[in-house]
Design a protein around this motif. Structure first.
Motif, PDB file in Angstrom:
ATOM      1  N   UNK A 143       0.616  -1.333   0.146  1.00  0.00           N
ATOM      2  CA  UNK A 143      -0.052  -0.083  -0.146  1.00  0.00           C
ATOM      3  C   UNK A 143       0.564   0.864  -0.444  1.00  0.00           C
ATOM      4  N   UNK A 144       1.728   0.942   0.857  1.00  0.00           N
ATOM      5  CA  UNK A 144       2.570   1.941   1.051  1.00  0.00           C
ATOM      6  C   UNK A 144       3.514   2.778  -0.738  1.00  0.00           C
ATOM      7  N   UNK A 145       3.722   1.562  -1.097  1.00  0.00           N
ATOM      8  CA  UNK A 145       4.503   1.578  -2.372  1.00  0.00           C
ATOM      9  C   UNK A 145       3.305   2.416  -3.913  1.00  0.00           C
ATOM     10  N   UNK A 154      -5.424   8.583  -5.040  1.00  0.00           N
ATOM     11  CA  UNK A 154      -4.965   7.108  -4.837  1.00  0.00           C
ATOM     12  C   UNK A 154      -3.798   7.556  -3.152  1.00  0.00           C
ATOM     13  N   UNK A 155      -3.548   7.891  -2.935  1.00  0.00           N
ATOM     14  CA  UNK A 155      -2.017   8.187  -1.978  1.00  0.00           C
ATOM     15  C   UNK A 155      -2.836   9.084  -1.221  1.00  0.00           C
ATOM     16  N   UNK A 156      -3.708   9.670  -1.174  1.00  0.00           N
ATOM     17  CA  UNK A 156      -5.241  10.467   0.116  1.00  0.00           C
ATOM     18  C   UNK A 156      -5.562   9.990   0.493  1.00  0.00           C
ATOM     19  N   UNK A 157      -6.351   9.805  -0.182  1.00  0.00           N
ATOM     20  CA  UNK A 157      -6.917   8.408   0.866  1.00  0.00           C
ATOM     21  C   UNK A 157      -6.190   7.087   1.750  1.00  0.00           C
ATOM     22  N   UNK A 158      -5.162   6.658   1.006  1.00  0.00           N
ATOM     23  CA  UNK A 158      -4.670   5.441   1.463  1.00  0.00           C
ATOM     24  C   UNK A 158      -4.006   6.094   2.925  1.00  0.00           C
ATOM     25  N   UNK A 163      -3.441   7.626   8.891  1.00  0.00           N
ATOM     26  CA  UNK A 163      -3.040   8.439   9.824  1.00  0.00           C
ATOM     27  C   UNK A 163      -4.543   7.509  10.790  1.00  0.00           C
ATOM     28  N   UNK A 164      -5.423   7.442  10.700  1.00  0.00           N
ATOM     29  CA  UNK A 164      -6.547   7.079  11.667  1.00  0.00           C
ATOM     30  C   UNK A 164      -5.952   6.235  12.209  1.00  0.00           C
TER      31      UNK A 164
END
Length: 325
Positions: A143-145, A154-158, A163-164
């Motif tokens: 997921x990080x990659x 995509x980056x914003x949602x993940x 963060x949550x």
């Protein structure tokens, strides 16, 4: 005079036919070699095992920690042969006996041999740590990659999702998950792995973003390489050194987390031996048998410390080998 005259510049449209044009075999062969040639422009060279070993040998603390973990692993594997007694057999006539020639570390409140339970507890703790680290790695690294490579929404949602997860206290979140899934070592380690996944996500995302716009990545994309091939072949090697450190630290964290959950009765269930459950027993008999707290407490401390030193040593060795120092 004519011998010293510099060669004339080629006239546009009159290039030599040896250069090749789009679609011919020579151009396709040259382009196929671009990712390999681009290694010198920033793509890391393959890491040689002898170089890593030489760098590790220079760090005595890493060697000592690695030997300790190796011995601990062998003890866990050979636990049935090494334990002097059955860790679950009770003998109430021998309860809370101090260390002696018969019981080297004494007995607990049920008359069970502490040394035998400590040996079998190593098996539980190491296996639980591997489970938790594997879950965190499988969830966080891909997921990080993906987040670092794709960017945008995509980056914003993940990132918001991770963060949550990080915003909640890790142990409280793990206890909540175990309460939903049910007590047990497997459910406990699933919870711990989920809690630790944001660590892997953030490191993998940062490493991917650092190399996302490098020349060799853009060359790979221009050649038509798939996203999977580009990330695995060119991005993943850049992410691995810090990930190795995170894995090692996470193994130590998982050992401590498993002990915490077992201490609360949410991990290993009685009568199975666990360092955390042994600490729980020791806390209940602190006045009568204060010696019970030392064996599991010291083993948890040493295991966490050893995992940290090994991870840091391997990471430094990888970085030093890649930089050629």
């Amino acid at each position: 005079m004519s011998a010293n005259r510099p060669p004339a510049s080629p006239v546009p449209g009159s290039e030599s036919p040896d250069v090749g044009v789009p679609g011919d075999g020579l151009t396709e062969t040259v382009l196929a070699e671009v990712p390999t040639a681009a290694v010198g422009a920033g793509d890391p060279e393959p890491v040689a095992a002898p170089g890593i070993l030489r760098s590790i040998v220079r760090r005595p603390a890493t060697i000592v920690a690695g030997v300790f973990l190796l011995v601990l692993t062998l003890i866990a594997i050979l636990a049935p042969a090494l334990a002097p007694y059955d860790p679950d057999v009770q003998n109430l006539l021998q309860r809370l006996k101090p260390p002696s020639a018969e019981h080297w570390l004494g007995t607990d409140d049920y008359g069970r041999d502490v040394l035998s339970r400590l040996i079998f507890g190593a098996r539980v703790s190491l296996w639980a740590a591997l489970q938790a680290a594997a879950v965190a790695l499988v969830l966080g690294l891909p997921l990080g990659m993906v987040a670092g490579y794709r960017g945008g929404w995509v980056d914003a949602i993940l990132t918001r999702l991770m963060d949550a997860l990080m915003s909640a206290p890790s142990l409280v979140l793990a206890i909540t998950i175990v309460a939903v899934l049910g007590a047990g070592i497997t459910n406990a380690m699933l919870a711990i792995g989920l809690v630790m996944a944001p660590r892997f996500f953030r490191v993998a995302r940062a490493g991917t973003m650092d190399v996302r716009h490098e020349t060799y990545i853009e060359a790979s994309i221009a050649l038509g390489c798939s996203t999977l091939r580009t990330t695995v072949r060119h991005v993943l090697p850049n992410v691995l050194p810090p990930i190795i450190l995170v894995i090692s630290v996470s193994l130590g964290t998982a050992v401590a987390a498993e002990a915490s959950l077992s201490f609360l009765g949410l991990g290993v269930q009685a009568p199975a031996a666990s360092w955390g459950s042994m600490l729980s027993t020791a806390s209940s008999n602190m006045r009568l048998a204060p010696y019970l707290v030392w064996p599991p407490g010291v083993m948890i401390f040493l295991a966490v410390l050893a995992f940290t030193y090994v991870g840091d040593g391997v990471r430094r060795a990888l970085v030093r080998t890649r930089s050629g120092n």
